[in-house]
Motif scaffolding. Structure first.
Motif, mmCIF file in Angstrom:
data_model
loop_
_atom_site.group_PDB
_atom_site.id
_atom_site.type_symbol
_atom_site.label_atom_id
_atom_site.label_comp_id
_atom_site.label_asym_id
_atom_site.label_seq_id
_atom_site.Cartn_x
_atom_site.Cartn_y
_atom_site.Cartn_z
ATOM 1 N N ASN A 170 -19.050 -14.509 45.057
ATOM 2 C CA ASN A 170 -18.135 -15.435 44.386
ATOM 3 C C ASN A 170 -17.020 -14.729 43.611
ATOM 4 N N PRO A 171 -16.233 -13.880 44.282
ATOM 5 C CA PRO A 171 -15.169 -13.168 43.558
ATOM 6 C C PRO A 171 -14.033 -14.112 43.182
ATOM 7 N N SER A 172 -13.371 -13.783 42.092
ATOM 8 C CA SER A 172 -12.197 -14.548 41.662
ATOM 9 C C SER A 172 -11.040 -14.253 42.619
ATOM 10 N N PRO A 173 -10.001 -15.068 42.607
ATOM 11 C CA PRO A 173 -8.843 -14.788 43.472
ATOM 12 C C PRO A 173 -8.230 -13.412 43.191
ATOM 13 N N GLU A 174 -8.255 -12.991 41.932
ATOM 14 C CA GLU A 174 -7.694 -11.683 41.585
ATOM 15 C C GLU A 174 -8.543 -10.554 42.165
ATOM 16 N N VAL A 175 -9.856 -10.705 42.105
ATOM 17 C CA VAL A 175 -10.739 -9.679 42.664
ATOM 18 C C VAL A 175 -10.582 -9.638 44.186
ATOM 19 N N LYS A 176 -10.427 -10.797 44.820
ATOM 20 C CA LYS A 176 -10.187 -10.822 46.273
ATOM 21 C C LYS A 176 -8.903 -10.072 46.615
ATOM 22 N N ALA A 177 -7.867 -10.301 45.800
ATOM 23 C CA ALA A 177 -6.581 -9.632 46.046
ATOM 24 C C ALA A 177 -6.709 -8.121 45.847
ATOM 25 N N ILE A 178 -7.439 -7.699 44.815
ATOM 26 C CA ILE A 178 -7.665 -6.267 44.598
ATOM 27 C C ILE A 178 -8.416 -5.682 45.779
ATOM 28 N N TRP A 179 -9.401 -6.422 46.268
ATOM 29 C CA TRP A 179 -10.218 -5.968 47.397
ATOM 30 C C TRP A 179 -9.336 -5.714 48.621
ATOM 31 N N GLU A 180 -8.448 -6.654 48.907
ATOM 32 C CA GLU A 180 -7.553 -6.514 50.061
ATOM 33 C C GLU A 180 -6.582 -5.353 49.874
ATOM 34 N N LEU A 181 -6.026 -5.234 48.661
ATOM 35 C CA LEU A 181 -5.074 -4.157 48.394
ATOM 36 C C LEU A 181 -5.717 -2.782 48.537
ATOM 37 N N CYS A 182 -6.881 -2.621 47.927
ATOM 38 C CA CYS A 182 -7.522 -1.310 47.878
ATOM 39 C C CYS A 182 -8.236 -0.947 49.173
ATOM 40 N N SER A 183 -8.369 -1.889 50.084
ATOM 41 C CA SER A 183 -9.030 -1.576 51.354
ATOM 42 C C SER A 183 -8.155 -0.700 52.242
ATOM 43 N N GLY A 184 -6.861 -0.631 51.956
ATOM 44 C CA GLY A 184 -5.949 0.155 52.767
ATOM 45 C C GLY A 184 -5.832 1.605 52.346
ATOM 46 N N GLY A 185 -6.513 2.002 51.289
ATOM 47 C CA GLY A 185 -6.410 3.378 50.809
ATOM 48 C C GLY A 185 -6.127 3.408 49.322
ATOM 49 N N TYR A 186 -5.861 4.593 48.838
ATOM 50 C CA TYR A 186 -5.655 4.775 47.399
ATOM 51 C C TYR A 186 -4.358 4.140 46.919
ATOM 52 N N LEU A 187 -4.451 3.452 45.787
ATOM 53 C CA LEU A 187 -3.290 2.911 45.074
ATOM 54 C C LEU A 187 -3.444 3.256 43.601
ATOM 55 N N SER A 188 -2.338 3.409 42.904
ATOM 56 C CA SER A 188 -2.417 3.652 41.468
ATOM 57 C C SER A 188 -2.702 2.332 40.746
#
Length: 124
Positions: A49-67
């Motif tokens: 049950n992730p929040s929309p923000e956690v889902k967005a972080i998950w998608e962003l960080c799945s592509g590799g390292y981000l600051s």
């Protein structure tokens, strides 16, 4: 006091940040600096049950390292809120962190002049 039919403006940014963080205090800036790199841990599964923000972080960080700054910028969230969400995911074992590289050391001026002279000789 507001007149009938007149609504008072409330900054939705502050309210939204409070709701996203659950009213918790923001983490120390030293723990996750703006240039700390984050990515998903290998074979990590999203939290239930992730929040929309956690889902967005998950998608962003799945592509590799981000600051941390990039994550906050992509999400349109204040950096402190992004830090808190990233810290939560890290503590749950979902994120890997890589500290910022150390600042560059100053090079001796004589070495720079020799390199410049060599380039001028070679390329005119």
């Amino acid at each position: 006091m507001t007149a009938p039919g007149e609504e008072q403006q409330v900054s939705s940014g502050f309210v939204r940040s409070y709701v996203i963080t659950g009213g918790r205090g923001l983490p120390d800036a030293e723990d996750l600096s703006l240039v700390t790199l984050v990515t998903l841990a290998p074979e990590s599964q999203p939290p239930p049950n992730p929040s929309p923000e956690v889902k967005a972080i998950w998608e962003l960080c799945s592509g590799g390292y981000l600051s941390v700054a990039e994550v906050a910028g992509h999400l349109g969230l204040p950096v402190g809120v992004a830090r808190l969400l990233l810290q939560d995911l890290h503590q749950q074992g979902h994120l890997l962190r890589r500290k910022a590289p150390p600042p560059a050391q100053l090079v001796d001026r004589k070495i720079l002049e020799e390199v410049l002279h060599g380039l001028q000789v070679r390329f005119g």
